[in-house]
Design an enzyme around this catalytic site. Sequence first.
Site, mmCIF file in Angstrom:
data_model
loop_
_atom_site.group_PDB
_atom_site.id
_atom_site.type_symbol
_atom_site.label_atom_id
_atom_site.label_comp_id
_atom_site.label_asym_id
_atom_site.label_seq_id
_atom_site.Cartn_x
_atom_site.Cartn_y
_atom_site.Cartn_z
ATOM 1 N N GLU A 3 7.329 64.032 26.071
ATOM 2 C CA GLU A 3 6.382 64.880 25.338
ATOM 3 C C GLU A 3 7.004 65.574 24.125
ATOM 4 O OE1 GLU A 3 4.376 67.534 27.999
ATOM 5 O OE2 GLU A 3 3.455 65.920 29.146
ATOM 6 N N GLU B 4 2.993 60.913 33.929
ATOM 7 C CA GLU B 4 2.632 62.202 34.537
ATOM 8 C C GLU B 4 1.127 62.287 34.632
ATOM 9 O OE1 GLU B 4 4.026 65.864 32.863
ATOM 10 O OE2 GLU B 4 6.054 65.113 32.557
#
Length: 481
Positions: A181, A385
């Site tokens: 991320e 995720e």
Amino acid sequence: MTAIDARPASAPASAPAGLRFPPAFRWGAATAAYQIEGAASEDGRTPSIWDTFSRRPGAVRNGDTGDTAADHYHRMREDVALMARLGLTDYRFSVSWPRVQPTGRGPSVRKGLDFYRALADELIEHGIRPVATLYHWDLPQELEDRGGWPERDTAERFADYAALVADGLGDRVHTWTTLNEPWCSAFLGYASGVHAPGRTEPAAALRAAHHLNLAHGRAVEVLRDRVPAAEVSLTLNLAAVRPLTGSDADRDAARRIDALANRVFLDPVFRGRYPQDLIEDTAALTDWSFVRDADLAAISRPIDVLGLNYYSPTVVAAADHGQDGGGGADGGGPSPWPAADGAVRFLPAPGPRTAMDWPVDADGLYEILVRLRDELPGTALMVTENGAAYEDYADPEGDVHDPERVAYVHAHLEAVHRAIADGADVRGYFLWSLLDNFEWAYGYSKRFGMVHVDFASQRRTPKDSARWYAQVIARGGLPPR
């Protein structure tokens, strides 16, 4: 025996009809070093930006820090045994940069690498594939003191760090992720300041995004050289950006946020260029002269897998639409969206919400997967995720019932299955998270784990969702609803 006590090699042939996934589908769970390891000052580890940030008054709820977290550093073997009982085929963990290379430069610390070598060995012994992420937000504080990700040198230091880890773990780890991320690292860390290091400098955030991209490219080169047979990936938290209406103004708001959330990473990695509309939108902040010759060639080195983290969709409208915003550029405080202030309004999506106040909408995961199918044909995908926080607690018998999490994961796995059926090459799913943990700026107030952690005693208790997920893995798919 219960589902958590046994781990069938494959789903039984007599399993009732449901949604079955491909036989080689990878069933995993994910964690991050700072969120679970603890041992913040042991065996040579020095402070990361999160150690420093969490000590800033008001930065983290209740003044919580990751000093102890879930104490995984000392309880690693217990945790791996738990993973094995759940039947995980893969475990995605991150390596702590300041544990391996405390100052962000120079040689590695032997004890730091030894911990991850022992972790990988323990996973392999239990038949679990180790999936290593090189960077999950814990920049050594010394590198931040020298300017952090807005400085080009940080990308070069990351390449050196990648080489140390690749040399130390390359004989044990086959699947590598460079960054987790980078949007959060760049825009929450340097624009809105709600994540470490807590800076509010929008132009610096754009430089940080580029240098994170460059760090990814440098690490890919290192991994190809040091671990030639490795599967190399990048994990992005791509947003399902939806305009509130079909008006030109709302669609333009969605375009602007899509450039900042998604294409600022997808385009340089897969197309070797930054989006022209992004450059034009941010022209008042920067001329992008920090992008040097040969940078984009380095950034766009081929990868084997693209990881996707998804939790909820993003709904936007033009700022003059007349609706109240729901956070983001106009939600109070500095914006994580450079140059979008005053142009874009963020609105709440309809439907049920998690304890994070995030809307539950599995269709957004499907939307992103089929978008990637169409825009990046031939690219293998993994959901690295996906999960939800709820108000979990142990009842008087010590059990933790979390039907909302079971429903959430069930719906999102249905979305993954639908995307696969529609031609998306999705290779695996990693539930976030294995354990309740230090949830960044929320401290210990939010629980994402399928395993409950009593942080006072460090007792682990599998929740109902853990037992349910073990059954899904054992059968190779979802039971009928």
